[in-house]
Write a protein that holds these residues in place. Structure first.
Motif, PDB file in Angstrom:
ATOM      1  N   GLU A 167      -7.992  -5.381 -10.675  1.00 10.68           N
ATOM      2  CA  GLU A 167      -7.061  -4.315 -11.080  1.00 10.68           C
ATOM      3  C   GLU A 167      -7.830  -3.151 -11.708  1.00 10.68           C
ATOM      4  O   GLU A 167      -8.741  -3.358 -12.499  1.00 10.68           O
ATOM      5  CB  GLU A 167      -6.061  -4.859 -12.110  1.00 10.68           C
ATOM      6  N   GLY A 168      -7.447  -1.962 -11.337  1.00 14.32           N
ATOM      7  CA  GLY A 168      -8.084  -0.788 -11.941  1.00 14.32           C
ATOM      8  C   GLY A 168      -9.281  -0.291 -11.157  1.00 14.32           C
ATOM      9  O   GLY A 168      -9.757   0.824 -11.388  1.00 14.32           O
ATOM     10  N   PHE A 169      -9.804  -1.133 -10.238  1.00 13.51           N
ATOM     11  CA  PHE A 169     -10.930  -0.655  -9.420  1.00 13.51           C
ATOM     12  C   PHE A 169     -10.399   0.028  -8.167  1.00 13.51           C
ATOM     13  O   PHE A 169      -9.482  -0.476  -7.526  1.00 13.51           O
ATOM     14  CB  PHE A 169     -11.846  -1.821  -9.024  1.00 13.51           C
ATOM     15  N   ARG A 170     -10.961   1.176  -7.852  1.00 15.24           N
ATOM     16  CA  ARG A 170     -10.496   1.893  -6.666  1.00 15.24           C
ATOM     17  C   ARG A 170     -11.085   1.269  -5.401  1.00 15.24           C
ATOM     18  O   ARG A 170     -12.197   0.734  -5.413  1.00 15.24           O
ATOM     19  CB  ARG A 170     -10.884   3.369  -6.772  1.00 15.24           C
ATOM     20  N   THR A 171     -10.320   1.348  -4.319  1.00 14.16           N
ATOM     21  CA  THR A 171     -10.755   0.732  -3.062  1.00 14.16           C
ATOM     22  C   THR A 171     -11.084   1.805  -2.033  1.00 14.16           C
ATOM     23  O   THR A 171     -10.776   2.982  -2.222  1.00 14.16           O
ATOM     24  CB  THR A 171      -9.635  -0.155  -2.477  1.00 14.16           C
ATOM     25  N   PHE A 172     -11.665   1.358  -0.931  1.00 17.05           N
ATOM     26  CA  PHE A 172     -11.958   2.283   0.177  1.00 17.05           C
ATOM     27  C   PHE A 172     -10.656   2.926   0.656  1.00 17.05           C
ATOM     28  O   PHE A 172     -10.630   4.114   0.978  1.00 17.05           O
ATOM     29  CB  PHE A 172     -12.646   1.516   1.318  1.00 17.05           C
ATOM     30  N   ASP A 173      -9.566   2.127   0.676  1.00 21.01           N
ATOM     31  CA  ASP A 173      -8.251   2.688   1.072  1.00 21.01           C
ATOM     32  C   ASP A 173      -7.845   3.820   0.128  1.00 21.01           C
ATOM     33  O   ASP A 173      -7.312   4.844   0.570  1.00 21.01           O
ATOM     34  CB  ASP A 173      -7.158   1.600   1.019  1.00 21.01           C
ATOM     35  N   ASP A 174      -8.086   3.627  -1.176  1.00 16.55           N
ATOM     36  CA  ASP A 174      -7.746   4.684  -2.152  1.00 16.55           C
ATOM     37  C   ASP A 174      -8.522   5.965  -1.847  1.00 16.55           C
ATOM     38  O   ASP A 174      -7.996   7.066  -1.975  1.00 16.55           O
ATOM     39  CB  ASP A 174      -8.080   4.238  -3.589  1.00 16.55           C
ATOM     40  N   LEU A 175      -9.802   5.796  -1.462  1.00 13.65           N
ATOM     41  CA  LEU A 175     -10.623   6.986  -1.181  1.00 13.65           C
ATOM     42  C   LEU A 175     -10.110   7.708   0.065  1.00 13.65           C
ATOM     43  O   LEU A 175     -10.102   8.941   0.117  1.00 13.65           O
ATOM     44  CB  LEU A 175     -12.097   6.608  -1.006  1.00 13.65           C
ATOM     45  N   VAL A 176      -9.650   6.924   1.051  1.00 19.21           N
ATOM     46  CA  VAL A 176      -9.089   7.540   2.265  1.00 19.21           C
ATOM     47  C   VAL A 176      -7.846   8.354   1.878  1.00 19.21           C
ATOM     48  O   VAL A 176      -7.679   9.500   2.309  1.00 19.21           O
ATOM     49  CB  VAL A 176      -8.737   6.447   3.309  1.00 19.21           C
ATOM     50  N   GLU A 177      -6.998   7.758   1.033  1.00 19.48           N
ATOM     51  CA  GLU A 177      -5.787   8.466   0.574  1.00 19.48           C
ATOM     52  C   GLU A 177      -6.153   9.742  -0.182  1.00 19.48           C
ATOM     53  O   GLU A 177      -5.609  10.805   0.066  1.00 19.48           O
ATOM     54  CB  GLU A 177      -4.970   7.551  -0.359  1.00 19.48           C
ATOM     55  N   GLU A 178      -7.114   9.593  -1.112  1.00 18.42           N
ATOM     56  CA  GLU A 178      -7.532  10.735  -1.917  1.00 18.42           C
ATOM     57  C   GLU A 178      -8.072  11.855  -1.024  1.00 18.42           C
ATOM     58  O   GLU A 178      -7.813  13.037  -1.260  1.00 18.42           O
ATOM     59  CB  GLU A 178      -8.615  10.292  -2.916  1.00 18.42           C
TER      60      GLU A 178
END
Ligand code: 4UW
Length: 564
Positions: A167-178
């Motif tokens: 929890e709290g760690f960003r994922t590769f999916d989060d970076l794609v969204e960002e």
């Protein structure tokens, strides 16, 4: 162009956006992104990674071999997953360099690589997060917690605790969204941000001696090898219809990184990814995805040979080829596999990290059991004796390789570079440290046989283990005065490390002391480095007048003893 563009862009390869087969498919869930989706994820993630790496201009200072840009190294420490290569491509897109680390490493071993490569960012996955954080925090490693990211893996691989800790760690999916909210990344510019020497990967290999070293592999080196493999394969494989291949071997290792996860998608095929070996899921995966090509290492062939009754319960009729490499495959095992599974062709490849992988492999039309196949197009080889003189066919000697797939060199290690990459007859040659023989087949082709290893390396199930690393660790044990580590043969893993130990005065050469030393390695090193070959106490380690350990003497003695 960057290797990722070369693999995914249909203008260069055969990855076809109009076909539904994704380049990377999860062997557990069946999920995978199409070529177009992967390319878009790479592009979007690159925007976020540019921010994380604090790159203001991707074309600034990008010339040369990348020695001056170490702030842009991203460590990748993960089990196999569909986003592994797309992550690497996103890093390359902003002129960064990726350093893949063995997922079997513990925190100390990972820290060594992160420190040495000066990585500033680390991508890991939930099961490895704890070790990754420890390594990121280790002395001399400069990776703050906010620069640790997660690669998505299938839900079935998570425990509740892993989920909580992630929890709290960003994922590769989060970076794609960002990335969707960020500005497009400017193109890499030839001669400015990008050049023929631009490094893509810093992979670790101990080479012919010493500790693991960063191997600088350029985009150009890797693209060369992909083209060599495909051009050679066209003589016996039909690439007109996409097929699916097994991608079980660790993506961090050069064999999987180049041959399985890049060459196959480049040819338009799908790499079906499994994160670990387990017999039932391996066989289910072959059956479910109708895999046509299995990339294996010899220990996995032994498992297949020993479990025919279990294999017979599955429909494995889709398998056309089993390819093995990274360690010797005996003629006996090759023949046995052919007898047990006559519809599968058993082929072998040979190469090393320092040649961006493949030097040679068996074509499906001239199979010679026990041979590692024929030299790929564009590669020149020589076999030389102990005096450095070229020998002819049928004579053993060290293999030297000269080609565009031979890497740029080792990171910050002039001595190893001078020893390993030599210039002779106007060409640059890689000294492989492998003893080989070239023989002509009845079809008139020159085949390469690997007969022995002249270098210090130990290979355990295809993984490298550097004797110098274990010796350095053993010397830290209070009872050890001196030591030498050599490989001993093992039926299951190919080889295992064995330690010869000289004890400090006052300590007894007992079974308990040996167990203590074995535990000393087991407690501090990853599983495949354990002293499975045991400990033997001796009075003195044989050394040359200059103090170099004569491992060869110990190895020969051990071989003689085992023959009896
Ligand atoms: N027989 C005997 C072999 C063989 C071998 C490698 O970890 P690295 O640096 O790299 C590898 C690369 C494996 C590989 C290359 C090309 C290929 O087609 C294939 O299979 C399809 C696999 O393992 O270790 C390099 C060292 O590993 C030994 C050899 O000592 C080499 O220098 N090695 N392949 N077929 N030994």
């Amino acid at each position: 162009i960057p290797i990722g563009d070369f693999i995914l862009n249909p203008a260069y390869g055969r990855a076809d956006p109009n076909k539904s087969n994704p380049p990377y498919v999860c062997g557990l869930t069946g999920k995978g992104y199409s070529v177009t989706e992967v390319a878009s994820r790479v592009e979007l993630a690159a925007r976020a990674i540019k921010k994380i790496l604090k790159v203001d201009d991707i074309n600034k200072g990008g010339q040369g071999a990348g020695f001056s840009e170490w702030e842009k190294v991203v460590g990748v420490y993960s089990i196999n997953c569909v986003d592994y290569l797309p992550l690497c491509y996103a890093v390359h897109r902003v002129n960064g360099i990726t350093s893949p680390a063995n997922a079997a490493y513990n925190a100390d071993e990972l820290a060594y690589q992160l420190r040495d490569s000066k990585a500033r960012v680390l991508f890991t996955c939930a099961p490895l997060l704890e070790a990754a954080l420890q390594a990121a925090n280790a002395d001399g490693v400069k990776i703050p917690k906010e620069n640790v990211f997660l690669l998505p893996i299938p839900d079935a691989l998570y425990t509740a605790e892993m989920r909580r800790k992630a929890e709290g760690f960003r994922t590769f999916d989060d970076l794609v969204e960002e990335g969707k909210k960020l500005k497009e990344v400017e193109p890499l510019s030839w001669g400015k941000g990008f050049s023929r020497e631009k490094v893509a990967f810093v992979s670790y290999s101990s080479g012919t001696s010493g500790l693991p070293k960063g191997v600088l592999i350029s985009h150009f080196n890797m693209i060369t090898n992909v083209v060599q493999v495909i051009e050679y394969s066209k003589s016996f494989r039909d690439f007109s219809t996409p097929t699916r291949v097994l991608a079980l071997l660790p993506q961090s290792h050069i064999y999987a990184l180049v041959v399985i996860n890049q060459t196959e998608p480049y040819a338009g095929n799908s790499a079906v990814i499994l994160p670990k070996f387990e017999l039932e899921s391996f066989l289910t995966c072959i059956q479910k995805f109708k895999l046509s090509f299995l990339f294996l290492v010899p220990p996995l062939m032994i498992v297949m040979a020993k479990n025919k009754a279990i294999l017979d319960k599955f429909d494995l009729s889709s398998v056309k080829y089993i390819m093995t490499g990274a360690a010797p495959l005996t003629e006996e095992l090759s023949l046995e596999m052919t007898k047990l599974y006559p519809w599968m062709k058993v082929v072998q490849g040979y190469g090393m990290t320092e040649s961006s992988t493949v030097v040679c492999f068996t074509s499906g039309i001239d199979i010679w059991h026990g041979s590692s196949g024929c030299i790929l197009p564009g590669i020149k080889c020589r076999v030389v004796n102990a005096q450095g003189k070229d020998v002819g066919e049928n004579e053993p000697g060290e293999l030297l390789v000269s080609a565009d797939n031979v890497v740029i060199g080792y990171l910050n290690n002039q001595k190893a570079n001078d020893e390993t990459f030599i210039v002779e007859h106007g060409r640059r040659w890689l000294r492989t440290g492998d003893e080989t023989i070239i023989k002509k087949s009845s079809a008139g082709n020159q085949h390469l046989f690997v007969v022995d290893r002249l270098k210090e390396l130990i290979k355990i199930s295809g993984f490298q283990v550097a004797p110098a690393e274990l010796e350095g660790h053993l010397l830290n044990h209070p009872k050890v005065a001196d030591c030498a580590v050599i490989p001993v043969p093992n039926e299951k893993t190919g080889e295992l490390p064995k330690a010869f130990v000289v004890l400090n005065p006052g300590f007894a050469a007992t079974h308990e002391t040996a167990s203590e030393i074995i535990k000393w390695v087991a407690d501090h090193k990853s599983k495949h480095k354990r002293l499975g070959g045991g400990v033997e106490f001796i009075d003195a380690i044989p050394k040359s007048p200059s103090g170099k350990i004569l491992r060869r003497l110990l190895r020969d003695k051990e071989r003689e003893r085992r023959k009896k």
